[in-house]
Enzyme design. Structure first.
Site, PDB file in Angstrom:
ATOM      1  N   ASN A  77       1.479   4.538   7.366  1.00  0.00           N
ATOM      2  CA  ASN A  77       1.061   3.309   6.700  1.00  0.00           C
ATOM      3  C   ASN A  77       1.805   2.068   7.187  1.00  0.00           C
ATOM      4  OD1 ASN A  77       0.124   1.638   4.181  1.00  0.00           O
ATOM      5  ND2 ASN A  77       2.359   1.615   4.085  1.00  0.00           N
ATOM      6  N   LEU A 102       0.812  -1.214   0.000  1.00  0.00           N
ATOM      7  CA  LEU A 102       0.000   0.000   0.000  1.00  0.00           C
ATOM      8  C   LEU A 102       0.844   1.262   0.000  1.00  0.00           C
ATOM      9  CD1 LEU A 102      -2.945  -0.765   2.453  1.00  0.00           C
ATOM     10  CD2 LEU A 102      -3.169   0.050   0.106  1.00  0.00           C
ATOM     11  N   LYS A 116      -4.785  -1.366  16.189  1.00  0.00           N
ATOM     12  CA  LYS A 116      -5.559  -0.673  15.164  1.00  0.00           C
ATOM     13  C   LYS A 116      -6.773   0.052  15.760  1.00  0.00           C
ATOM     14  CE  LYS A 116      -3.202  -1.491  11.401  1.00  0.00           C
ATOM     15  NZ  LYS A 116      -2.481  -0.363  10.756  1.00  0.00           N
ATOM     16  N   ASP A 172      13.725   5.154  11.612  1.00  0.00           N
ATOM     17  CA  ASP A 172      12.982   4.152  12.382  1.00  0.00           C
ATOM     18  C   ASP A 172      11.773   4.837  13.001  1.00  0.00           C
ATOM     19  OD1 ASP A 172      11.986   2.291  14.172  1.00  0.00           O
ATOM     20  OD2 ASP A 172      13.893   1.964  15.226  1.00  0.00           O
ATOM     21  N   ILE A 173      10.583   4.490  12.527  1.00  0.00           N
ATOM     22  CA  ILE A 173       9.372   5.175  13.002  1.00  0.00           C
ATOM     23  C   ILE A 173       9.028   4.833  14.444  1.00  0.00           C
ATOM     24  CG2 ILE A 173       8.400   5.368  10.690  1.00  0.00           C
ATOM     25  CD1 ILE A 173       6.465   3.043  11.531  1.00  0.00           C
ATOM     26  N   THR A 210      -1.542  -6.676  -0.244  1.00  0.00           N
ATOM     27  CA  THR A 210      -0.292  -6.153   0.303  1.00  0.00           C
ATOM     28  C   THR A 210       0.605  -7.322   0.698  1.00  0.00           C
ATOM     29  OG1 THR A 210      -0.984  -6.134   2.635  1.00  0.00           O
ATOM     30  CG2 THR A 210      -1.602  -4.224   1.299  1.00  0.00           C
ATOM     31  N   ASP A 256      11.086   3.751   4.660  1.00  0.00           N
ATOM     32  CA  ASP A 256      11.058   2.305   4.882  1.00  0.00           C
ATOM     33  C   ASP A 256      12.417   1.893   5.440  1.00  0.00           C
ATOM     34  OD1 ASP A 256       8.939   0.040   3.502  1.00  0.00           O
ATOM     35  OD2 ASP A 256      10.815  -0.702   4.362  1.00  0.00           O
ATOM     36  N   TYR A 284      -2.841  -7.019  17.062  1.00  0.00           N
ATOM     37  CA  TYR A 284      -3.072  -6.154  15.898  1.00  0.00           C
ATOM     38  C   TYR A 284      -4.397  -5.408  16.030  1.00  0.00           C
ATOM     39  CZ  TYR A 284      -3.554  -5.101  10.854  1.00  0.00           C
ATOM     40  OH  TYR A 284      -3.720  -4.486   9.631  1.00  0.00           O
TER      41      TYR A 284
END
Length: 295
Positions: free
Chosen positions: A91, A19, A166, A64-65, A196, A38, A162
């Site tokens: 994302n 995505l 979310k 690094d997010i 994905t 990324d 997860y």
């Protein structure tokens, strides 16, 4: 390349494939300069090369997010290379699926770090930049676009980590929208259903979502979702904030969240023994929630 995003600059996390890469291609085609974030720099570079070859503007970022200090570098890079920052598309994601009874602490923590903290870090630095711009008297027309999931909105068997992350992102979106509008920032989220890396790793989903061989509409192509992201990132969406959208194929819908019902009110304290009858009344009137995925 020109379109509804002319002159705007975006950071897209997890954009080395799936995505995120589709978002980068579609947004760049609409005139947006994209910072392709990324940790897989080779994959990110391939996306950047594709965007540039098509006439767009793009740069690789490997911040690094999940690391707050390192995430700042993505914002600094956008400003240094493209002159500013208008959009953050959160994302990036991973899966560590396991039934709750068998889940490890590491599996829980990884999901919370990448999904939930990952939605915080770059957005936090971006908001500091936009708030500073607003305080200096500049007009801010900024966007945060988050990524939730049907798993977070209604639950998903084997994905409690997860689903919880979310769901947290959906709630975060509502809070951010309520708090950040004063600075000229809108915040929305989408729950995408598309092909994905995460979906194709599951054999059943890979088969269901595969690209058709007959040239018919590719229902699960990630680009179908990316067009909504591009519109939300544009100036045209300025009045839309605090919404959770679902996007699949050619369908877009708004997810209607938790709502307080009429309830039952005794006007005094309930005795424990009385609550059973009250509960019967409540449950008889309720609109049942959507079923948990996989149940």
């Amino acid at each position: 390349m020109s379109g509804i995003l002319d002159g705007r600059v975006a950071i897209i996390t997890g954009a080395g494939g799936g995505l995120g890469a589709a978002h980068a291609r579609v947004m760049a085609a609409e005139g947006c300069a994209v910072v392709v974030n990324d940790i897989n720099t080779e994959a990110a570079q391939a996306v950047v090369d594709e965007v540039i070859a098509a006439g767009g503007k793009a740069a690789v970022n490997s911040s690094d997010i999940t690391n707050y200090d390192d995430s700042l570098n993505a914002v600094k890079q956008a400003i240094a290379e493209f002159g500013g920052l208008d959009i953050v598309v959160n994302n990036a994601g991973v899966n560590r699926d396991r039934m709750f009874a068998s889940m490890t602490e590491a599996e829980w923590d990884t999901i919370m770090s990448v999904h939930l903290k990952g939605h915080f870090c770059i957005s936090s630095h971006a908001v500091h930049y936009w708030r500073g711009q607003a305080k200096e008297g500049h007009t801010v027309d900024a966007r945060i676009i988050n990524t939730t999931s049907g798993a977070g909105l209604q639950g998903s068997i084997g994905q409690s980590n997860y689903a919880a992350a979310k769901a947290g992102i959906a709630a975060l979106t509502l809070n951010q929208a309520a708090e950040l509008g004063r600075y000229g920032i809108t915040v929305n989220a989408l729950a995408p259903s598309a092909r994905t890396g995460m979906t194709t790793a599951v054999e059943v989903m890979a088969e269901r979502m595969k690209k058709p061989d007959d040239g018919s509409f590719d229902h699960f192509a990630p680009e179908n979702v990316s067009t909504l992201v591009a519109w939300l990132a544009s100036a045209e969406s300025a009045e839309v904030t605090g919404r959770i959208f679902e996007s699949e194929g050619g369908r877009i819908c708004i997810c209607d969240g938790w709502r307080t019902t009429e309830g039952v009110d005794k006007d005094s304290q309930w005795a424990p023994a009385e609550i059973g009858e009250a509960m019967k009344t409540l449950l008889a009137k309720e609109v049942p929630a959507q079923s948990v995925w996989g149940s």
